[in-house]
Design a protein around this motif. Structure first.
Motif, PDB file in Angstrom:
ATOM      1  N   ASN A  14       0.789  -0.951  -0.050  1.00  0.00           N
ATOM      2  CA  ASN A  14      -0.109  -0.187   0.099  1.00  0.00           C
ATOM      3  C   ASN A  14       0.943   1.251   0.123  1.00  0.00           C
ATOM      4  O   ASN A  14       1.498   1.407   0.922  1.00  0.00           O
ATOM      5  N   ASP A  15       1.049   1.693  -1.011  1.00  0.00           N
ATOM      6  CA  ASP A  15       1.863   2.933  -1.258  1.00  0.00           C
ATOM      7  C   ASP A  15       3.374   2.681  -0.830  1.00  0.00           C
ATOM      8  O   ASP A  15       4.100   3.620  -0.302  1.00  0.00           O
ATOM      9  N   GLY A  16       3.562   1.803  -1.124  1.00  0.00           N
ATOM     10  CA  GLY A  16       5.121   1.086  -1.082  1.00  0.00           C
ATOM     11  C   GLY A  16       5.161   0.320   0.273  1.00  0.00           C
ATOM     12  O   GLY A  16       6.447   0.019   0.580  1.00  0.00           O
ATOM     13  N   ASN A  17       4.414   0.341   1.246  1.00  0.00           N
ATOM     14  CA  ASN A  17       4.145  -0.189   2.529  1.00  0.00           C
ATOM     15  C   ASN A  17       4.080  -1.366   2.392  1.00  0.00           C
ATOM     16  O   ASN A  17       2.973  -1.832   1.914  1.00  0.00           O
ATOM     17  N   SER A  18       4.970  -2.678   2.762  1.00  0.00           N
ATOM     18  CA  SER A  18       4.810  -4.089   2.692  1.00  0.00           C
ATOM     19  C   SER A  18       3.746  -4.408   3.658  1.00  0.00           C
ATOM     20  O   SER A  18       3.948  -3.994   4.814  1.00  0.00           O
ATOM     21  N   TYR A  19       2.726  -5.178   3.344  1.00  0.00           N
ATOM     22  CA  TYR A  19       1.921  -5.876   4.243  1.00  0.00           C
ATOM     23  C   TYR A  19       2.065  -7.142   4.441  1.00  0.00           C
ATOM     24  O   TYR A  19       1.217  -8.056   4.747  1.00  0.00           O
ATOM     25  N   THR A  20       3.311  -7.704   4.557  1.00  0.00           N
ATOM     26  CA  THR A  20       3.785  -9.036   4.863  1.00  0.00           C
ATOM     27  C   THR A  20       3.323  -9.413   6.276  1.00  0.00           C
ATOM     28  O   THR A  20       3.738  -8.669   7.050  1.00  0.00           O
ATOM     29  N   GLY A  21       2.458 -10.273   6.465  1.00  0.00           N
ATOM     30  CA  GLY A  21       2.119 -10.781   7.816  1.00  0.00           C
ATOM     31  C   GLY A  21       0.918  -9.908   8.077  1.00  0.00           C
ATOM     32  O   GLY A  21       0.443 -10.246   9.248  1.00  0.00           O
ATOM     33  N   VAL A  22       0.572  -8.949   7.234  1.00  0.00           N
ATOM     34  CA  VAL A  22      -0.812  -8.180   7.769  1.00  0.00           C
ATOM     35  C   VAL A  22      -1.808  -8.394   6.774  1.00  0.00           C
ATOM     36  O   VAL A  22      -3.003  -8.526   7.398  1.00  0.00           O
ATOM     37  N   ALA A  23      -1.552  -8.647   5.542  1.00  0.00           N
ATOM     38  CA  ALA A  23      -2.573  -8.793   4.590  1.00  0.00           C
ATOM     39  C   ALA A  23      -3.065 -10.245   4.843  1.00  0.00           C
ATOM     40  O   ALA A  23      -2.480 -11.154   4.815  1.00  0.00           O
ATOM     41  N   LYS A  24      -4.329 -10.322   4.768  1.00  0.00           N
ATOM     42  CA  LYS A  24      -5.040 -11.800   5.112  1.00  0.00           C
ATOM     43  C   LYS A  24      -5.559 -12.404   3.978  1.00  0.00           C
ATOM     44  O   LYS A  24      -5.489 -13.504   3.695  1.00  0.00           O
ATOM     45  N   SER A  25      -6.361 -11.650   2.908  1.00  0.00           N
ATOM     46  CA  SER A  25      -6.585 -12.123   1.594  1.00  0.00           C
ATOM     47  C   SER A  25      -6.935 -10.547   0.687  1.00  0.00           C
ATOM     48  O   SER A  25      -7.112  -9.617   1.161  1.00  0.00           O
ATOM     49  N   CYS A  26      -7.041 -11.179  -0.466  1.00  0.00           N
ATOM     50  CA  CYS A  26      -7.345 -10.076  -1.498  1.00  0.00           C
ATOM     51  C   CYS A  26      -8.395 -10.663  -2.562  1.00  0.00           C
ATOM     52  O   CYS A  26      -8.200 -11.981  -3.159  1.00  0.00           O
ATOM     53  N   THR A  27      -9.479  -9.941  -2.637  1.00  0.00           N
ATOM     54  CA  THR A  27     -10.311 -10.271  -4.162  1.00  0.00           C
ATOM     55  C   THR A  27      -9.940  -9.743  -5.071  1.00  0.00           C
ATOM     56  O   THR A  27     -10.051  -8.549  -5.078  1.00  0.00           O
ATOM     57  N   LEU A  28      -9.383 -10.311  -6.114  1.00  0.00           N
ATOM     58  CA  LEU A  28      -8.859  -9.647  -7.250  1.00  0.00           C
ATOM     59  C   LEU A  28      -9.795  -9.045  -7.970  1.00  0.00           C
ATOM     60  O   LEU A  28     -11.077  -9.458  -8.184  1.00  0.00           O
ATOM     61  N   SER A  88       1.022  -9.037  -5.071  1.00  0.00           N
ATOM     62  CA  SER A  88       1.923  -9.718  -5.755  1.00  0.00           C
ATOM     63  C   SER A  88       1.755 -11.232  -5.405  1.00  0.00           C
ATOM     64  O   SER A  88       1.803 -11.495  -4.076  1.00  0.00           O
ATOM     65  N   GLY A  89       1.896 -12.226  -6.232  1.00  0.00           N
ATOM     66  CA  GLY A  89       1.701 -13.793  -5.706  1.00  0.00           C
ATOM     67  C   GLY A  89       2.152 -14.630  -6.427  1.00  0.00           C
ATOM     68  O   GLY A  89       2.181 -14.546  -7.830  1.00  0.00           O
ATOM     69  N   PRO A  90       2.856 -15.595  -6.081  1.00  0.00           N
ATOM     70  CA  PRO A  90       3.390 -16.859  -6.964  1.00  0.00           C
ATOM     71  C   PRO A  90       2.309 -17.758  -6.955  1.00  0.00           C
ATOM     72  O   PRO A  90       1.630 -18.247  -6.222  1.00  0.00           O
TER      73      PRO A  90
END
Length: 171
Positions: A14-28, A88-90
């Motif tokens: 989010n504006d360059g801030n990594s949400y590693t460990g914070v983002a739970k899910s994304c509905t693309l 970003s996702g593998p």
């Protein structure tokens, strides 16, 4: 027989801030077209005319764990492309082990922030709906779709879908 590519993990920025460990899910964001049926004389059925992108727009829905002050501070942004989000996702194919890197970049502003249920000793989450003026889908460094609503740009698989319309309008 091949196995499908499956999302193995994800990160959100989010504006360059990594949400590693914070983002739970994304509905693309679903992308949809507005189609209107037309049936004239001598036609045995309707053919739908493409009138551009759907009136529903492009929306990115995402959830975070805990209190997300970054998105709360962005709420009420005046600029239609004020917030930059990058997913970003593998996606891995289990029969070959091959990984496709999928990246979705959107710009927009938060339409809705649901703070969720607050219960002592329980997990909390925010659900954020970001309405987007810009969308770009890239797979393995190849741009598949790019839509810039404010600049009248729509590229699909390397084809400029609006080039002839821009030319006709003198843009």
């Amino acid at each position: 027989m091949a196995l499908p590519r499956k999302l193995k993990n994800l990160n959100l920025f989010n504006d360059g801030n990594s949400y590693t460990g914070v983002a739970k899910s994304c509905t693309l964001p679903p992308i949809a077209r507005k189609m209107e049926p037309y049936r004239g004389g001598g036609m045995n059925g309707p053919v739908k005319s493409d009138l551009g992108l759907s009136d529903d727009g492009i929306q990115f829905v995402w959830k975070t764990g805990g209190l997300d002050l970054i998105s709360l501070r962005q709420f009420g942004a005046v600029n239609a492309s004020a917030v930059l989000l990058r997913f970003s996702g593998p996606f891995q194919q289990d029969d070959t082990g091959d990984i496709s890197v999928v990246e979705i970049v959107v710009r927009g502003r938060h339409e809705n922030i649901e703070m969720g249920e607050a219960t002592p000793g329980e997990d909390t989450e925010h659900s954020i709906t970001t309405t987007c003026s810009y969308y770009k889908l890239t797979v393995d460094n190849e741009v598949i779709i790019e839509i810039d609503l404010l600049n009248f740009i729509e590229n699909v698989n390397g084809v400029d879908m609006l080039e002839r319309q821009r030319t006709a309008m003198g843009l």
